[in-house]
Design a protein around this motif. Sequence first.
Motif, PDB file in Angstrom:
ATOM      1  N   GLU A   1       0.811  -1.215   0.000  1.00  0.00           N
ATOM      2  CA  GLU A   1       0.000   0.000   0.000  1.00  0.00           C
ATOM      3  C   GLU A   1       0.852   1.276   0.000  1.00  0.00           C
ATOM      4  OE1 GLU A   1      -3.176   0.400  -0.317  1.00  0.00           O
ATOM      5  OE2 GLU A   1      -3.783  -1.708  -0.272  1.00  0.00           O
ATOM      6  N   LEU A   2       2.148   1.119   0.217  1.00  0.00           N
ATOM      7  CA  LEU A   2       3.027   2.285   0.176  1.00  0.00           C
ATOM      8  C   LEU A   2       3.592   2.438  -1.232  1.00  0.00           C
ATOM      9  CD1 LEU A   2       2.858   1.891   3.276  1.00  0.00           C
ATOM     10  CD2 LEU A   2       5.246   2.501   3.406  1.00  0.00           C
TER      11      LEU A   2
ATOM     12  N   ALA B   1       8.217   5.613  -9.276  1.00  0.00           N
ATOM     13  CA  ALA B   1       8.493   6.092  -7.916  1.00  0.00           C
ATOM     14  C   ALA B   1       7.227   6.361  -7.104  1.00  0.00           C
ATOM     15  CB  ALA B   1       9.353   7.350  -7.972  1.00  0.00           C
ATOM     16  N   ASP B   2       6.188   6.888  -7.754  1.00  0.00           N
ATOM     17  CA  ASP B   2       4.976   7.242  -7.007  1.00  0.00           C
ATOM     18  C   ASP B   2       3.908   6.164  -7.046  1.00  0.00           C
ATOM     19  OD1 ASP B   2       5.638   9.808  -5.951  1.00  0.00           O
ATOM     20  OD2 ASP B   2       5.599  10.577  -8.006  1.00  0.00           O
ATOM     21  N   ALA B   3       4.193   5.077  -7.780  1.00  0.00           N
ATOM     22  CA  ALA B   3       3.186   4.000  -7.876  1.00  0.00           C
ATOM     23  C   ALA B   3       3.168   3.203  -6.579  1.00  0.00           C
ATOM     24  CB  ALA B   3       3.523   3.100  -9.052  1.00  0.00           C
ATOM     25  N   LYS B   4       2.002   2.664  -6.238  1.00  0.00           N
ATOM     26  CA  LYS B   4       1.934   1.769  -5.088  1.00  0.00           C
ATOM     27  C   LYS B   4       2.738   0.516  -5.390  1.00  0.00           C
ATOM     28  CE  LYS B   4      -2.432   2.766  -2.787  1.00  0.00           C
ATOM     29  NZ  LYS B   4      -3.747   2.254  -2.413  1.00  0.00           N
ATOM     30  N   ALA B   5       3.500   0.079  -4.400  1.00  0.00           N
ATOM     31  CA  ALA B   5       4.355  -1.083  -4.624  1.00  0.00           C
ATOM     32  C   ALA B   5       3.543  -2.293  -5.056  1.00  0.00           C
ATOM     33  CB  ALA B   5       5.146  -1.406  -3.357  1.00  0.00           C
ATOM     34  N   GLY B   6       2.316  -2.399  -4.535  1.00  0.00           N
ATOM     35  CA  GLY B   6       1.473  -3.536  -4.868  1.00  0.00           C
ATOM     36  C   GLY B   6       1.057  -3.569  -6.321  1.00  0.00           C
ATOM     37  N   SER B   7       1.181  -2.425  -7.019  1.00  0.00           N
ATOM     38  CA  SER B   7       0.733  -2.381  -8.410  1.00  0.00           C
ATOM     39  C   SER B   7       1.865  -2.753  -9.378  1.00  0.00           C
ATOM     40  CB  SER B   7       0.207  -0.979  -8.747  1.00  0.00           C
ATOM     41  OG  SER B   7       1.283  -0.051  -8.758  1.00  0.00           O
ATOM     42  N   LEU B   8       3.074  -2.969  -8.851  1.00  0.00           N
ATOM     43  CA  LEU B   8       4.202  -3.316  -9.714  1.00  0.00           C
ATOM     44  C   LEU B   8       4.138  -4.779 -10.148  1.00  0.00           C
ATOM     45  CD1 LEU B   8       5.214  -0.631  -8.631  1.00  0.00           C
ATOM     46  CD2 LEU B   8       7.439  -1.662  -8.204  1.00  0.00           C
TER      47      LEU B   8
ATOM     48  N   TYR C   1       5.729  -8.558 -10.737  1.00  0.00           N
ATOM     49  CA  TYR C   1       6.472  -9.375  -9.792  1.00  0.00           C
ATOM     50  C   TYR C   1       7.967  -9.071  -9.844  1.00  0.00           C
ATOM     51  CZ  TYR C   1       7.906 -13.439  -7.121  1.00  0.00           C
ATOM     52  OH  TYR C   1       8.440 -14.254  -6.156  1.00  0.00           O
ATOM     53  N   GLY C   2       8.496  -9.007 -11.037  1.00  0.00           N
ATOM     54  CA  GLY C   2       9.924  -8.741 -11.202  1.00  0.00           C
ATOM     55  C   GLY C   2      10.306  -7.370 -10.656  1.00  0.00           C
ATOM     56  N   GLN C   3       9.457  -6.387 -10.927  1.00  0.00           N
ATOM     57  CA  GLN C   3       9.732  -5.031 -10.420  1.00  0.00           C
ATOM     58  C   GLN C   3       9.704  -5.018  -8.897  1.00  0.00           C
ATOM     59  OE1 GLN C   3       6.536  -3.190 -12.512  1.00  0.00           O
ATOM     60  NE2 GLN C   3       7.845  -2.414 -14.175  1.00  0.00           N
ATOM     61  N   GLN C   4       8.773  -5.784  -8.326  1.00  0.00           N
ATOM     62  CA  GLN C   4       8.724  -5.842  -6.866  1.00  0.00           C
ATOM     63  C   GLN C   4       9.975  -6.496  -6.300  1.00  0.00           C
ATOM     64  OE1 GLN C   4       5.074  -6.932  -4.854  1.00  0.00           O
ATOM     65  NE2 GLN C   4       3.834  -6.359  -6.607  1.00  0.00           N
ATOM     66  N   LYS C   5      10.503  -7.501  -7.002  1.00  0.00           N
ATOM     67  CA  LYS C   5      11.746  -8.139  -6.577  1.00  0.00           C
ATOM     68  C   LYS C   5      12.890  -7.120  -6.575  1.00  0.00           C
ATOM     69  CE  LYS C   5      11.792 -12.687  -5.811  1.00  0.00           C
ATOM     70  NZ  LYS C   5      12.138 -13.232  -4.485  1.00  0.00           N
ATOM     71  N   LEU C   6      12.920  -6.284  -7.617  1.00  0.00           N
ATOM     72  CA  LEU C   6      13.943  -5.233  -7.669  1.00  0.00           C
ATOM     73  C   LEU C   6      13.792  -4.281  -6.492  1.00  0.00           C
ATOM     74  CD1 LEU C   6      14.159  -4.129 -11.427  1.00  0.00           C
ATOM     75  CD2 LEU C   6      15.916  -5.273 -10.071  1.00  0.00           C
ATOM     76  N   LEU C   7      12.541  -3.901  -6.229  1.00  0.00           N
ATOM     77  CA  LEU C   7      12.278  -2.995  -5.115  1.00  0.00           C
ATOM     78  C   LEU C   7      12.709  -3.636  -3.793  1.00  0.00           C
ATOM     79  CD1 LEU C   7      11.042  -0.499  -3.763  1.00  0.00           C
ATOM     80  CD2 LEU C   7       8.806  -1.591  -3.918  1.00  0.00           C
ATOM     81  N   ASP C   8      12.363  -4.903  -3.661  1.00  0.00           N
ATOM     82  CA  ASP C   8      12.709  -5.658  -2.458  1.00  0.00           C
ATOM     83  C   ASP C   8      14.227  -5.602  -2.239  1.00  0.00           C
ATOM     84  OD1 ASP C   8      12.326  -7.248  -0.301  1.00  0.00           O
ATOM     85  OD2 ASP C   8      11.795  -9.056  -1.400  1.00  0.00           O
TER      86      ASP C   8
ATOM     87  N   ALA D   1       3.774   0.303   8.366  1.00  0.00           N
ATOM     88  CA  ALA D   1       4.577  -0.894   8.119  1.00  0.00           C
ATOM     89  C   ALA D   1       4.198  -2.002   9.099  1.00  0.00           C
ATOM     90  CB  ALA D   1       6.059  -0.564   8.246  1.00  0.00           C
ATOM     91  N   LEU D   2       3.914  -1.589  10.313  1.00  0.00           N
ATOM     92  CA  LEU D   2       3.486  -2.524  11.356  1.00  0.00           C
ATOM     93  C   LEU D   2       2.223  -3.255  10.929  1.00  0.00           C
ATOM     94  CD1 LEU D   2       4.626  -2.728  14.217  1.00  0.00           C
ATOM     95  CD2 LEU D   2       2.785  -1.260  14.974  1.00  0.00           C
ATOM     96  N   ARG D   3       1.316  -2.512  10.323  1.00  0.00           N
ATOM     97  CA  ARG D   3       0.055  -3.097   9.893  1.00  0.00           C
ATOM     98  C   ARG D   3       0.265  -4.003   8.672  1.00  0.00           C
ATOM     99  NH1 ARG D   3      -3.866   0.763   6.954  1.00  0.00           N
ATOM    100  NH2 ARG D   3      -2.671  -0.007   5.217  1.00  0.00           N
ATOM    101  N   GLU D   4       1.076  -3.539   7.740  1.00  0.00           N
ATOM    102  CA  GLU D   4       1.174  -4.252   6.474  1.00  0.00           C
ATOM    103  C   GLU D   4       2.046  -5.487   6.550  1.00  0.00           C
ATOM    104  OE1 GLU D   4       1.656  -2.083   2.945  1.00  0.00           O
ATOM    105  OE2 GLU D   4      -0.395  -1.393   3.244  1.00  0.00           O
TER     106      GLU D   4
END
Lengths: 316, 247, 346
Positions: free
Chosen positions: B93-94, B140-147, B149-156, C210-213
């Motif tokens: 959600e961030l 940069a401004d997109a919700k991480a959940g909307s990326l 899978y591969g992009q999320q791995k990069l973010l991770d 972050a705590l919630r998520e």
Amino acid sequence: MSTPAISQRAATATHRTIVRTHAGMAELVAYIVAGLATGAIYALAAIGFTLVWQTSQTINFAQGEYVMLPAILILAGVSFFGLPLWAAALLGGLVFVAVFGAGFKIAVVDPMIRHGVLPLAIATMALAIIMKEGAKDFFSSEAQTFPSPFPAGAVDILGVSLSMQHIAIIAVAFIAIGILQWFVSRTRTGRQMQATAQNPGVALILGIPVARMVMLTFAINAALAVLASVLVSPLYLAKFSNGEVIGLFAFIAAIVGGFNQVRGALGGGLIVGVVDSLAAAYISSSYRLAVPLALLVLIILIKPEGLFGRREERRI
Amino acid sequence: MKPVLQVTGLRKSFGGVVAVDGVSFEVHEGEILGIIGPNGCGKSTLFNCILGQLVPSAGDIRLDGVDVTGSTPEAMNRRGVSRTFQLLQVFPELSVRENLILAGQEHRGTMLARLFGPGDAGLTAEADRMIGFFRLSHLADAKAGSLSYGQQKLLDAAMAFMAGPRLVLLDEPAGGVNLTMLADLKERLRAMNAERGATFVVIEHNMDFVMSLCSRVIVMVEGKVLMTGTPAQVRSDPAVLEAYLGN
Amino acid sequence: MTEVVAPSPPPSPPVARAASGLSRRLDGVLLTLIAGAVLLWFLPVGMGRYGTYVLTLWLVTSIAVMGLNLTLGIAGLKSLAQAAFMGIGAYTTAILGTKFGVDWYSCFLLSGLLSFAVGLLLGFPALRVKAHYLAFVTLAFATLVWLVFRNEQWLTGGTFGIANIARPTLFGIRTDGALAFHRFVVVVTLVLALALWWLIRSPWGRAFLALRENPIRAASLGVDIRAYTLLAFAIGSAYGGFAGALYSPLVEFIDPSPFALSASFMLLLMVVAGGSGYQLGPFVGALVAVALPEWLRFTGGLYLIVFGVVVLLLLIACPQGILGLAERGWNALRARLGAGAAEPSR
């Protein structure tokens, strides 16, 4: 407390002590039996609560109102439609199971479960308000007497005078729980239901009609609530606000006994009933509620799986 | 080269099952160490013990010579060890930028100073640099959940670098990532190593990925270290082949 | 194996954008809060005593809901005790004010402080137990607190309550009148809302989210789970205490009934009805629960049923609450008109 025996001045001091001790014991037994009777009723509510929680992750905050409402429906059947009591009970019970068992599952649980546990739990709080206020506004804000299905009076067992009603309640509740236990462990459908409760995902893979089983648990929950309502209302009168305390005791019973077990809910109900009865008699009537609550907090902190529960494997 | 991390005789059992059985190894400053092994050989448990998610049954863990056995995950992170998880662990959600700021903020000053300081803990510029480095600027401004899978791995992975860690433990960074993205990830990790001198330990199933990325590889089998060597040595070792192909 | 059990997080949170300059700090929430305060300052003129009272009650309730929104909506900790904290604040203020003559400002601070401290203690079980058990611990706590209010007559007056609670004085001006007290509450509400706005945009707010998520990932990024869990609980509770400290002089007489368990449930419903996690959600939720019934007099005594049905339908249709629904509508509208419009304020 002043038994005739004690008031007899002729009695010797020794004799008096014995009688008093005996009276104390008899009182204690009577309180325990009274506690077991209400505890058996809490157990009915707690079992339904546990079943619904297990099969569909629904924490039903309206569970107390589930026990409150059937009695009101039955009384409404008698006073609004002039039905005889047995017919009102039958009709009220059926309507309740249809609306608050099946209807609740279809209209509230099914559309909400994908949003997770919390919104659904909160929805049941809204439902509790609707049921409670509905009973108050459409029926009565006063406590109503509810006829007992059992004979009044007391029986003497080994010199202890016990209420017939209490004994009958315990008997009926135990028979009902026994039938449920038999159904769950001995019949095919019951075992399928149990499998669904333990692991809906695996149950689905095994070809068990999970949706139907979940529906069945909601119906059973509603039916248990009807039974609990009929048993408890003669004791506490039928009142819109009864659900608060009954619901609280049902949660406490379910958690103290162990969230994942029918016998846990039964044990929890009986323990909570007796603890409450003794607390009211011997500790303080104004703080009687505090004792079961303290028990609840203690169990959650020390043995969160409950007294009779299995420890769930910890998931990271 | 001095060791950043020293693991000695590490053991972890769950009930009767021994998941990690007397593992010892060292990680040197600036190297990329790979850990490979068949499923269930105890790699992830090893990580969880080092990072404080699990408490080891025996053995000790030293970071720069200091005994850190049994520290909490928070404490390990503040000592400069960060990690990624096998399964995706971003905050959906961030926004991407917020994820990175979060990854860095707890290393900035005291809690009270952070409360009264700027909302981004002064990390926006650094976060944007990191986003640029991992080529996610357009998101940069997109919700991480909307990326993807591969992009999320990069973010991770990017989150693991945000606090300028001493040591980064990557748990299957390549898992489920498509080939293009994989090349990207490998290249970014290498650049991280070359440009910032970051030290890595990488758990991975993808042999090509490990062999081309790592300078040294540990092979684990059934909770024990089977061998340690360069990718070339590991590739040609008959025992390793047997461990992988034998079952 | 690390298995993420999806205790699906409550509805979408408002995520503070990383602000680089002061201009970006002037966001929608802030503007709405300030504009709302100005509007509410003048709104009750000519509304009469009772209308003004309802508006003030709405604001006071909103403060309690704001606190719960932080604990539950932002940090994801399930608390069923917010009304109990409101009660702690209300009784602290009433007892200190009527029996010891302590001035309201000190009472207000002490109410918040006491609730903060009790909230901190109540937060400790949160570190030990799983989500739904925490709800039951707080439920037990709320009931126990209510029992104390009812039974300790020497302290709380029991069911007879405490009467003649004085209203505060500001710079020598008494706020006894409905309008004066309303304006006083507007100012206090604004200050508290701004403080929370700051908190949520600070690194602390991000850590709460972050705590919630994903608390496990958060811990591996150095987020001190213990400290933030306790703080989320304690700060949320302190807002309950602040609300209570305003409630006492508003109604001028308190008894245990408004702080019963069912009141905690109502506050929770307000969080969700408004939009859990949205910073303006508490105002919307409290509006629906407190003020709407007054304006819906035509329903007679049925307003609680109406409220229950509305919330139930809302939850079925959109668990993100009214603001979630509004945002969804806004996004749909924007998509139809083409992008480029500004974000809705949240």
